[in-house]
Design an enzyme around this catalytic site. Structure first.
Site, mmCIF file in Angstrom:
data_model
loop_
_atom_site.group_PDB
_atom_site.id
_atom_site.type_symbol
_atom_site.label_atom_id
_atom_site.label_comp_id
_atom_site.label_asym_id
_atom_site.label_seq_id
_atom_site.Cartn_x
_atom_site.Cartn_y
_atom_site.Cartn_z
ATOM 1 N N HIS A 1 -0.739 -2.614 54.218
ATOM 2 C CA HIS A 1 -1.463 -3.804 53.767
ATOM 3 C C HIS A 1 -2.490 -4.259 54.801
ATOM 4 O O HIS A 1 -3.492 -4.882 54.473
ATOM 5 C CB HIS A 1 -0.462 -4.930 53.484
ATOM 6 N N ASP B 1 -7.877 4.881 33.523
ATOM 7 C CA ASP B 1 -7.686 6.035 32.645
ATOM 8 C C ASP B 1 -8.273 7.280 33.322
ATOM 9 O O ASP B 1 -9.484 7.366 33.523
ATOM 10 C CB ASP B 1 -8.370 5.770 31.304
#
Length: 468
Positions: A181, A412
């Site tokens: 992070h 996608d």
């Protein structure tokens, strides 16, 4: 790369000590950016990066169903496309192929990127039930752990990103990511995943993606001295004071008997919660966003699930995006963290245990979110430092990760949108996750990970509260 011939795949099985799922590892390779920087470069960590230095890596697994996913078609067509597009995407996210470093002579850590740097990619197979693991019902945490890769780390060096692609023959595949992070926030991570998907499907990327190619740290304009203060706080909070500079993180949290579930708040549920807060509150200026009512509702259910001492302290927090709150504003193309952990003042559990628990949570969060627009970074830092230092043993801590604005279900790769995505690190970080719903009808998906005995109570409270 290390590659096993097809006939020998069954011979190499890997079982994580934290997972009950056996994997057949097909290969472990390194994927380099399609275009390299000619010279090595160093990126210093900023104030916003340092805030997350000691946070456990963010782990996510995203599932894709395939109509044609036999091993032959996967390894000859799909996997090569995934690898080539990953290389193209990494060329626009160069720091992800580098390392986090903290040498003894350096006052703070930095990211180093060399021309030969690359990202570890594990390719594996499993015979597990794709539909069950990618579903949103109750699943043991141990069964999913094998789907996210380990992230190599030593005291002075850590990989930034590791990836894993796991094939479920004749069912689908999933992509597991593990990332530090301290190098990038959720918005940047989501942009990376969507960029990789777009490259895979179209072999190019539109300008509207605003790829994070800006590495200039001078755009982070915060008051002088804050970086020094956060490093001092990290040293103060370290369990091992003599080794506070290490990049190693806290030991893995036991996950035996831990289950996860994905719950939905429909848009109708969200509007009902907003109406409830309006009707039950004496305040007329509540900030009734989807985020506020969702967090308040989950928080109330979590505190009631724990039960116990009504006077125990409860601490909760969320990450606020400061890109538009700094002066000047941080460009959308900036690579790195630009979120700050907003730690709210502790409250006693009884604040949330009664009939007015939800509206109390809404009021507290509403005031905090409204304050984000008028307070400076230094003011938030002072509150953060004070609250972190005064956290007592036995405090119930809860934070939220993710956002219903990231659009992760839009990634996608060419074989359809994800059927599900899970933040795997929520249990070890005392978090719940939030994302948009897959069906695009509004509302929120909420990821919860708890011990089985607590999970049963939480689900009952969550569902019954919506029915009333």
């Amino acid at each position: 790369p290390f590659i096993l011939p097809p006939g020998e795949r069954e011979r190499v099985q890997v079982r994580s000590p934290w997972s009950t799922m056996a994997l057949n590892v097909i290969k472990i390779s390194r994927v380099s950016p399609a275009t390299h920087s000619v010279h090595p470069f160093i990126l210093p960590l900023t104030f916003f990066d340092l805030m997350w230095l000691k946070r456990n890596p963010t782990e996510r697994v995203t599932f894709y169903r395939l109509t044609e996913s036999s091993p032959d078609s996967f390894y000859s067509v799909i996997l090569p496309k995934l690898e080539r597009s990953l290389s193209l995407a990494l060329a626009h996210f160069l720091p992800l192929s580098g390392h986090l470093k903290w040498d003894t002579q350096d006052p703070k850590p930095h990211i180093t990127v060399f021309p030969q740097d690359s990202v570890s990619l594990t390719v594996a197979e499993t015979g597990a039930d794709f539909s069950r693991l990618s579903g949103k019902g109750l699943r043991p945490e141990t069964e999913l752990r094998a789907l996210v890769p380990e992230l190599p780390v030593s005291s002075d060096s850590a990989s930034v990103l590791s990836l894993q692609i796991t094939l479920f023959p004749n069912q689908g595949f999933c992509i597991g990511t593990t990332a530090r992070h301290a190098v990038m926030d959720g918005k940047t991570a989501a942009k990376f995943h969507k960029s990789w998907a777009h490259f895979c499907k179209y072999r190019t990327i539109p300008q509207s993606f605003n790829l994070p190619t800006l590495l200039d740290r001078s755009v982070i304009n915060v008051p002088d001295g804050l970086e020094t203060k956060i490093l001092q706080l990290l040293s103060y909070l370290a369990e091992d004071k003599d080794n506070s500079r290490t990049l190693k993180l806290s030991p893995f949290k036991e996950i035996d008997d831990v289950f996860r579930i994905t719950l939905n708040l429909t848009q109708e549920n969200v509007e009902k919660l907003k109406e409830q807060a309006k009707n039950e509150s004496t305040c007329s200026d509540l900030h009734l966003s989807t985020f506020v009512v969702t967090f308040a509702y989950v928080l109330t259910c979590m505190v009631k699930t724990r039960g116990g001492d009504a006077d125990r302290p409860v601490s909760f927090r969320y990450a606020a995006d400061f890109r538009n709150r700094l002066d000047p504003r941080v460009p959308e193309t900036y690579f790195g963290n630009c979120v700050f952990s907003i730690v709210l003042s502790e409250h006693k559990a009884k604040t949330f245990l009664g009939e007015d628990g939800f509206v109390n949570g809404v009021k507290i969060l509403s005031d905090s979110v409204k304050g984000c627009g008028s307070r400076g970074v230094e003011s938030f830092w002072e509150q953060y430092e004070e609250e972190k230092k005064r956290v007592k043993s036995g405090t119930q801590v809860l934070s939220v990760t993710g956002s219903n604005q990231f659009g992760i279900y839009g990634s996608d790769f060419g074989w359809g949108r994800p059927v599900n995505t899970e933040v795997m690190s929520i249990y070890r970080n005392n978090q719940f996750s939030m994302s948009e719903r897959r069906d695009g009808t509004g509302g929120v998906e909420i990821g919860i990970s708890l011990k089985k005995c607590e999970m049963d109570v939480f689900i009952s409270l969550f569902t019954n509260g919506l029915d009333n």
